[in-house]
Design an enzyme around this catalytic site. Sequence first.
Site, PDB file in Angstrom:
ATOM      1  N   GLU A  85       0.873  -0.924  -0.127  1.00 57.37           N
ATOM      2  CA  GLU A  85       0.040   0.120  -0.268  1.00 57.37           C
ATOM      3  C   GLU A  85       0.878   1.269  -0.089  1.00 57.37           C
ATOM      4  O   GLU A  85       1.769   1.090   0.578  1.00 57.37           O
ATOM      5  CB  GLU A  85      -0.988   0.385   1.190  1.00 57.37           C
ATOM      6  CG  GLU A  85      -1.357  -0.765   1.405  1.00 57.37           C
ATOM      7  CD  GLU A  85      -2.567  -0.772   2.666  1.00 57.37           C
ATOM      8  OE1 GLU A  85      -2.959  -0.252   3.245  1.00 57.37           O
ATOM      9  OE2 GLU A  85      -3.811  -2.130   3.085  1.00 57.37           O
TER      10      GLU A  85
ATOM     11  N   GLN B  28      44.031  -5.787 -19.694  1.00 56.55           N
ATOM     12  CA  GLN B  28      42.889  -5.860 -18.831  1.00 56.55           C
ATOM     13  C   GLN B  28      42.247  -5.120 -17.796  1.00 56.55           C
ATOM     14  O   GLN B  28      41.380  -5.899 -16.757  1.00 56.55           O
ATOM     15  CB  GLN B  28      44.825  -5.567 -17.470  1.00 56.55           C
ATOM     16  CG  GLN B  28      46.040  -6.376 -17.575  1.00 56.55           C
ATOM     17  CD  GLN B  28      46.961  -6.198 -17.470  1.00 56.55           C
ATOM     18  OE1 GLN B  28      47.286  -5.344 -16.316  1.00 56.55           O
ATOM     19  NE2 GLN B  28      47.897  -6.671 -17.230  1.00 56.55           N
TER      20      GLN B  28
ATOM     21  N   GLY C  60      30.385   1.467 -23.635  1.00 57.38           N
ATOM     22  CA  GLY C  60      31.119   3.170 -24.025  1.00 57.38           C
ATOM     23  C   GLY C  60      29.943   3.502 -24.344  1.00 57.38           C
ATOM     24  O   GLY C  60      28.493   3.582 -23.680  1.00 57.38           O
TER      25      GLY C  60
ATOM     26  N   GLU D 269       9.047  -7.983  -4.336  1.00 53.88           N
ATOM     27  CA  GLU D 269       9.927  -8.753  -3.696  1.00 53.88           C
ATOM     28  C   GLU D 269      10.656  -8.350  -2.147  1.00 53.88           C
ATOM     29  O   GLU D 269      11.412  -9.941  -1.732  1.00 53.88           O
ATOM     30  CB  GLU D 269       9.679  -9.827  -4.413  1.00 53.88           C
ATOM     31  CG  GLU D 269       8.651  -9.773  -5.728  1.00 53.88           C
ATOM     32  CD  GLU D 269       8.330 -11.326  -6.250  1.00 53.88           C
ATOM     33  OE1 GLU D 269       8.727 -12.164  -5.338  1.00 53.88           O
ATOM     34  OE2 GLU D 269       7.958 -11.701  -7.756  1.00 53.88           O
TER      35      GLU D 269
END
Length: 387
Positions: A127, A281, A345, A369
Amino acid sequence: MFDFITEEHELIRKMAREFARNEIAPIAAEHDRTGAFPIETVRKMGELGFMGIEVPEEYGGAGMDSLAYVLAMVEISKVCASHGVIMSVNNSLFGDAVNHFGSDEQKRKYLAPVARGEKIGAYSLTEPMSGSDAGTMRTRAVLDEAGAHYVIDGLKSWVTSAPVADTIVLFAMTAPEKKHRGITAFLIETDRPGFKRGRTEPKLGIRASATSEIVFEGYECPVENRLGEEGQGFKIAMRVLDAGRIGIAAQALGIAEAAFEASVDYAREREAFGRKIGQFQMIQQKLADMKVKIDAARLLTYQAALAKREALETGGRFTMESSVAKLFASEAAMWVTTQAIQLHGGIGYSKELPLERYFRDAKITEIYEGTSEIQRLVIARMLTGLR
Ligand code: CAA
């Protein structure tokens, strides 16, 4: 590797994967743009048995287990998380509630058409002033003098599928002085007088799933549409959310997998500074961390599904496994989709690719939930026994 995944499980996973690719992928972006409810594909999902996977065949379902549900949910959500949540609410929040707590007559009348996907089910707990603190609801249900009907008045919000739902599992106060022990569950037919749909939520993500308020003004709910006993509603709501949270973990996993796979492909193709970006990397670290989080989310989601399957046999609970899976998978989905946009990007930020949709869709898995904060509260309470 996972010997608990049977040939039958593989079959439903394959069916869901093919259906998602062939029928949902071509329409997902457009439905996200317009917010139109994808009723045609939802009906087809019903015909394939995806709208009531764990519901016994005699009540219109596919009669499969919680793992089958998870495997299919991942494949559908990987392509469109809106279809994922519509499927999840039908299966767990509505289907599990009626299957677990309904009478034989209620299952035949209300569960079977929803499990077959001919009708849409919803679940209404929240609610405007009662979200995480679900026990404080104000919607009232008062038994009339003849004892034939409960008269319901109140306003519920954030009801997934409410704009299109035929039947709703509703939680309302029958004895406010008893607080959460005064909550009762009802099966609401949305074509009866006294029921109105309110404001539709303009959402950030899962835009093709319909979400609205619902309003009760003197709605007369026949006594035979009470789900379970008077005062049992809060426990029904919580038990059903335990099941629902597994579905949301699977939805989050599907979203994360989609963003991850797109990122691996892009890292292999895109060049910068004379090399593939996958050779840098910083990109490698992102991909490796995505992989680890997704594998962990998958294992936790399978664990929750297996815990639920076992609990159905033993009568035990799977609250812990369900909250652990939902918490981890939803935060993994948010992290993975954020990194996937970064890795892509500018094009990741563009609506030309679905990355930004995955990112918007992932956010809700940390909220509905039970928020991540509520999952942590549930886990900690289960660990310590303290409240
Ligand atoms: N299974 C069975 N019983 C449970 C239970 C569970 N998982 N969790 C609690 N209970 C029982 C308790 O044992 C206790 O029983 P007694 O009355 O016998 O003591 C009773 O329920 C009350 O439990 P708590 O005292 O723990 O209740 P609380 O008020 O502290 O609240 C809460 C606990 C975990 C915070 C709960 O309110 C909660 O889960 N809140 C989040 C609600 C939520 O997830 N809302 C989302 C709604 S659905 C949605 O998102 C929209 C959609 O359509 C997708």
